[in-house]
Design a protein around this motif. Structure first.
Motif, PDB file in Angstrom:
ATOM      1  N   MET A  45      -0.418  -5.620  -6.587  1.00  0.00           N
ATOM      2  CA  MET A  45      -0.105  -4.246  -6.929  1.00  0.00           C
ATOM      3  C   MET A  45      -0.091  -3.353  -5.700  1.00  0.00           C
ATOM      4  O   MET A  45       0.632  -2.355  -5.662  1.00  0.00           O
ATOM      5  CB  MET A  45      -1.134  -3.739  -7.950  1.00  0.00           C
ATOM      6  CG  MET A  45      -0.848  -2.347  -8.492  1.00  0.00           C
ATOM      7  SD  MET A  45      -1.608  -1.090  -7.440  1.00  0.00           S
ATOM      8  CE  MET A  45      -1.041   0.405  -8.234  1.00  0.00           C
ATOM      9  N   ILE A  46      -0.857  -3.715  -4.666  1.00  0.00           N
ATOM     10  CA  ILE A  46      -0.928  -2.881  -3.470  1.00  0.00           C
ATOM     11  C   ILE A  46       0.442  -2.727  -2.807  1.00  0.00           C
ATOM     12  O   ILE A  46       0.722  -1.722  -2.148  1.00  0.00           O
ATOM     13  CB  ILE A  46      -1.954  -3.435  -2.460  1.00  0.00           C
ATOM     14  CG1 ILE A  46      -2.204  -2.409  -1.346  1.00  0.00           C
ATOM     15  CG2 ILE A  46      -1.521  -4.786  -1.924  1.00  0.00           C
ATOM     16  CD1 ILE A  46      -3.273  -2.808  -0.378  1.00  0.00           C
ATOM     17  N   GLU A  47       1.342  -3.678  -3.032  1.00  0.00           N
ATOM     18  CA  GLU A  47       2.679  -3.602  -2.451  1.00  0.00           C
ATOM     19  C   GLU A  47       3.462  -2.395  -2.965  1.00  0.00           C
ATOM     20  O   GLU A  47       4.418  -1.955  -2.337  1.00  0.00           O
ATOM     21  CB  GLU A  47       3.461  -4.884  -2.768  1.00  0.00           C
ATOM     22  CG  GLU A  47       2.824  -6.145  -2.237  1.00  0.00           C
ATOM     23  CD  GLU A  47       1.748  -6.718  -3.147  1.00  0.00           C
ATOM     24  OE1 GLU A  47       1.239  -7.806  -2.847  1.00  0.00           O
ATOM     25  OE2 GLU A  47       1.417  -6.076  -4.172  1.00  0.00           O
ATOM     26  N   ALA A  48       3.065  -1.866  -4.120  1.00  0.00           N
ATOM     27  CA  ALA A  48       3.751  -0.706  -4.709  1.00  0.00           C
ATOM     28  C   ALA A  48       3.064   0.610  -4.388  1.00  0.00           C
ATOM     29  O   ALA A  48       3.508   1.657  -4.842  1.00  0.00           O
ATOM     30  CB  ALA A  48       3.825  -0.875  -6.230  1.00  0.00           C
ATOM     31  N   VAL A  49       1.998   0.573  -3.590  1.00  0.00           N
ATOM     32  CA  VAL A  49       1.192   1.772  -3.340  1.00  0.00           C
ATOM     33  C   VAL A  49       1.796   2.665  -2.265  1.00  0.00           C
ATOM     34  O   VAL A  49       1.827   3.889  -2.389  1.00  0.00           O
ATOM     35  CB  VAL A  49      -0.251   1.361  -2.964  1.00  0.00           C
ATOM     36  CG1 VAL A  49      -1.039   2.540  -2.412  1.00  0.00           C
ATOM     37  CG2 VAL A  49      -0.949   0.766  -4.182  1.00  0.00           C
ATOM     38  N   GLY A  50       2.307   2.069  -1.183  1.00  0.00           N
ATOM     39  CA  GLY A  50       2.825   2.835  -0.064  1.00  0.00           C
ATOM     40  C   GLY A  50       1.739   3.157   0.945  1.00  0.00           C
ATOM     41  O   GLY A  50       0.604   3.470   0.574  1.00  0.00           O
ATOM     42  N   ALA A  51       2.079   3.100   2.237  1.00  0.00           N
ATOM     43  CA  ALA A  51       1.090   3.289   3.299  1.00  0.00           C
ATOM     44  C   ALA A  51       0.360   4.614   3.188  1.00  0.00           C
ATOM     45  O   ALA A  51      -0.844   4.709   3.467  1.00  0.00           O
ATOM     46  CB  ALA A  51       1.772   3.183   4.666  1.00  0.00           C
ATOM     47  N   GLU A  52       1.079   5.651   2.766  1.00  0.00           N
ATOM     48  CA  GLU A  52       0.472   6.970   2.634  1.00  0.00           C
ATOM     49  C   GLU A  52      -0.727   6.961   1.697  1.00  0.00           C
ATOM     50  O   GLU A  52      -1.680   7.729   1.874  1.00  0.00           O
ATOM     51  CB  GLU A  52       1.543   7.945   2.126  1.00  0.00           C
ATOM     52  CG  GLU A  52       1.061   9.356   1.886  1.00  0.00           C
ATOM     53  CD  GLU A  52       2.132  10.247   1.293  1.00  0.00           C
ATOM     54  OE1 GLU A  52       1.859  11.446   1.086  1.00  0.00           O
ATOM     55  OE2 GLU A  52       3.260   9.748   1.022  1.00  0.00           O
ATOM     56  N   PHE A  53      -0.684   6.074   0.704  1.00  0.00           N
ATOM     57  CA  PHE A  53      -1.711   6.082  -0.338  1.00  0.00           C
ATOM     58  C   PHE A  53      -2.637   4.870  -0.281  1.00  0.00           C
ATOM     59  O   PHE A  53      -3.456   4.686  -1.184  1.00  0.00           O
ATOM     60  CB  PHE A  53      -1.047   6.189  -1.720  1.00  0.00           C
ATOM     61  CG  PHE A  53      -0.271   7.463  -1.894  1.00  0.00           C
ATOM     62  CD1 PHE A  53      -0.922   8.660  -2.137  1.00  0.00           C
ATOM     63  CD2 PHE A  53       1.113   7.470  -1.783  1.00  0.00           C
ATOM     64  CE1 PHE A  53      -0.216   9.845  -2.285  1.00  0.00           C
ATOM     65  CE2 PHE A  53       1.837   8.653  -1.931  1.00  0.00           C
ATOM     66  CZ  PHE A  53       1.171   9.839  -2.172  1.00  0.00           C
ATOM     67  N   TRP A  54      -2.530   4.034   0.757  1.00  0.00           N
ATOM     68  CA  TRP A  54      -3.478   2.924   0.878  1.00  0.00           C
ATOM     69  C   TRP A  54      -4.926   3.409   0.894  1.00  0.00           C
ATOM     70  O   TRP A  54      -5.782   2.809   0.230  1.00  0.00           O
ATOM     71  CB  TRP A  54      -3.184   2.096   2.131  1.00  0.00           C
ATOM     72  CG  TRP A  54      -1.942   1.264   2.029  1.00  0.00           C
ATOM     73  CD1 TRP A  54      -1.296   0.865   0.880  1.00  0.00           C
ATOM     74  CD2 TRP A  54      -1.188   0.727   3.118  1.00  0.00           C
ATOM     75  NE1 TRP A  54      -0.185   0.125   1.186  1.00  0.00           N
ATOM     76  CE2 TRP A  54      -0.088   0.018   2.543  1.00  0.00           C
ATOM     77  CE3 TRP A  54      -1.327   0.771   4.497  1.00  0.00           C
ATOM     78  CZ2 TRP A  54       0.850  -0.632   3.336  1.00  0.00           C
ATOM     79  CZ3 TRP A  54      -0.388   0.125   5.291  1.00  0.00           C
ATOM     80  CH2 TRP A  54       0.689  -0.572   4.714  1.00  0.00           C
ATOM     81  N   PRO A  55      -5.262   4.485   1.611  1.00  0.00           N
ATOM     82  CA  PRO A  55      -6.654   4.956   1.551  1.00  0.00           C
ATOM     83  C   PRO A  55      -7.098   5.311   0.136  1.00  0.00           C
ATOM     84  O   PRO A  55      -8.222   4.974  -0.268  1.00  0.00           O
ATOM     85  CB  PRO A  55      -6.648   6.187   2.466  1.00  0.00           C
ATOM     86  CG  PRO A  55      -5.554   5.912   3.446  1.00  0.00           C
ATOM     87  CD  PRO A  55      -4.486   5.233   2.630  1.00  0.00           C
ATOM     88  N   ALA A  56      -6.217   5.961  -0.645  1.00  0.00           N
ATOM     89  CA  ALA A  56      -6.576   6.322  -2.023  1.00  0.00           C
ATOM     90  C   ALA A  56      -6.781   5.083  -2.879  1.00  0.00           C
ATOM     91  O   ALA A  56      -7.691   5.040  -3.723  1.00  0.00           O
ATOM     92  CB  ALA A  56      -5.480   7.204  -2.636  1.00  0.00           C
ATOM     93  N   TYR A  57      -5.970   4.066  -2.659  1.00  0.00           N
ATOM     94  CA  TYR A  57      -6.091   2.830  -3.424  1.00  0.00           C
ATOM     95  C   TYR A  57      -7.448   2.170  -3.159  1.00  0.00           C
ATOM     96  O   TYR A  57      -8.180   1.821  -4.094  1.00  0.00           O
ATOM     97  CB  TYR A  57      -4.947   1.888  -3.043  1.00  0.00           C
ATOM     98  CG  TYR A  57      -5.035   0.496  -3.632  1.00  0.00           C
ATOM     99  CD1 TYR A  57      -4.607   0.245  -4.935  1.00  0.00           C
ATOM    100  CD2 TYR A  57      -5.522  -0.568  -2.871  1.00  0.00           C
ATOM    101  CE1 TYR A  57      -4.673  -1.047  -5.471  1.00  0.00           C
ATOM    102  CE2 TYR A  57      -5.579  -1.847  -3.390  1.00  0.00           C
ATOM    103  CZ  TYR A  57      -5.161  -2.083  -4.688  1.00  0.00           C
ATOM    104  OH  TYR A  57      -5.230  -3.352  -5.214  1.00  0.00           O
TER     105      TYR A  57
END
Length: 428
Positions: free
Chosen positions: A279-291
């Motif tokens: 699922m992390i592949e759909a998160v986007g680098a901008e939101f990796w910290p939020a994930y």
């Protein structure tokens, strides 16, 4: 002596004609025009790159390039170079969708290209990427609203479509095989082996409270609930949620599994285990910290988070993270693969989690994708019967073959991570 570009004995060069519906596929039917200068420069750059590769690139005028190897047939060189000149690698994919080039063994050709991805574009042009590369549209940012739209464009296509090429578990992530080559009849068992391994690593057992980020069609939740766990599963796909609920009910586990239409950032409560598969592949680098902060916040002290993630080389991720790709345009809007380094840095800088384990098994994904691709090809008539036209079928063949080649070349990998949240950190 044979030169890199030559005229061999004539080989049949079938001209492919794909009827492209302009309202459905506007950029495939009518590509943006490249200037004459840009088209000429593109043709020179493309030919320079191709003649050094272990490929046999055959053009419709009888000329060919390359050092020999898998064949790639260019039926319409002018359109082929023009699309690449105006749209870069997006144009390369659209040219395939339009039938302007083909390959007898698409995976083999892609594997060569993937293995040489870093050298295909000359270093001076690489440094000027910001001037010529397409940028991702802001509409594809994975804000809560944007993520819902992005996910819907792929996962809400049709449950029936996915059922045509996935196995009975409806698992849309890498399987874990006992041996290669893999066999279709063993795919379901290989998917269960992967799921059970993830649940074992997460220490899921009777009474475990599990948060799943990314439901898919519910197989992992069913397996976890079968162990006696209580599962809250989150998805943004209405189609997946509906079928997952049906499958969970049919398994008699509705009292143990709740499937919610919910963004990961909106999750509440705490859990003994968090599991998130591809699922992390759909998160986007901008939101990796939020994930990763979500994993941290939802885990109890002493809890375990298990994440399965597709990764790419760190240097290529940095070079391409701000580039609009064919995959983002047509398959996974807003998607971006992280690198192993990016995951480690994000976890270190934004959470209290520790990476306790990481296992890679990319070769298993290559086999999984091969089985899906072959099944998709075998059932092309059934795909058409669902209302998906030839352009769509070529697009998905390109996507599955491109992905398989990424793993076969080693350009892509898939990781299983264990993140832990130590009780000692909260006792100080």
């Amino acid at each position: 002596m044979r030169t890199a570009e030559h005229r061999p004995a004539a080989e049949p060069q079938p001209v492919s004609a794909v009827a492209v519906e302009p309202t459905r596929w506007p950029d495939v039917a009518s590509p943006p025009a490249a200037s004459r200068t840009r088209a000429a420069v593109t043709a020179a750059v493309v030919r320079r790159a191709l003649h050094r590769l272990p490929l046999r690139v055959r053009f419709s005028d009888g000329t060919s390039l390359g050092k020999g190897g898998p064949a790639l047939d260019v039926h319409d060189p002018r359109a082929f170079h023009g699309r690449i000149g105006s749209q870069g690698l997006v144009g390369f994919g659209e040219s395939y969708m339009a039938g302007e080039w083909d390959a007898p063994n698409l995976v083999a050709a892609f594997t060569v290209l993937a293995a040489n991805a870093a050298e295909l574009i000359p270093a001076p042009l690489q440094r000027l990427r910001g001037l010529w590369a397409l940028r991702p549209p802001r509409a594809q940012r994975n804000t809560p609203d944007g993520a819902r739209t992005n996910i819907s464009r792929h996962y809400d296509l049709s449950n029936d479509l996915f059922a045509l090429f996935l196995d009975d578990t409806l698992t849309y992530s890498s399987a874990l095989f006992r041996s290669f080559p893999a066999d279709w009849e063993l795919l379901s068992a290989a998917q269960h082996r992967k799921i059970d391994r993830l649940l074992d690593i997460a220490d899921v057992r009777e009474g475990t409270r599990v948060l799943e980020i990314g439901t898919g069609w519910g197989e992992l939740a069913i397996r976890a609930a079968g162990r006696g766990a209580h599962v809250t599963s989150l998805t943004l796909s209405r189609e997946q949620r509906a079928l997952a609920r049906e499958r969970i009910a049919a398994a008699g586990l509705s009292d143990r599994v709740s499937v919610e239409l919910c963004d990961y950032r909106e999750a509440r409560g705490t859990y003994d285990a968090v599991v998130s598969v591809e699922m992390i592949e759909a998160v986007g680098a901008e939101f990796w910290p939020a994930y990763f902060r979500t994993l941290d916040a939802r885990l109890v002290p002493g809890g375990r988070a298990v994440v399965q993630a597709i990764t790419m080389p760190h240097e290529r991720m940095l070079a391409t993270r701000d580039t609009f790709t064919w995959i983002q345009k047509y398959i996974f809007p807003g998607g971006l693969l992280p690198s192993v380094e990016a995951v480690a840095e994000t976890v270190r800088d934004h959470t209290r989690l520790s990476i306790s384990r990481r296992d890679a098994y990319g070769a298993h994904y290559a086999e999984t994708l091969r089985l899906w691709r072959e099944r998709f090809t075998e059932r092309a008539d059934d795909v058409a019967a669902l209302g998906f036209d030839e352009t769509f079928r070529r697009m998905w063949t390109f996507y599955l073959a491109y992905s398989e080649a990424g793993f076969r070349s080693g350009y892509l990998d898939v990781q299983q991570y264990l993140f832990t949240k130590n009780k000692e950190d909260f006792a100080r």
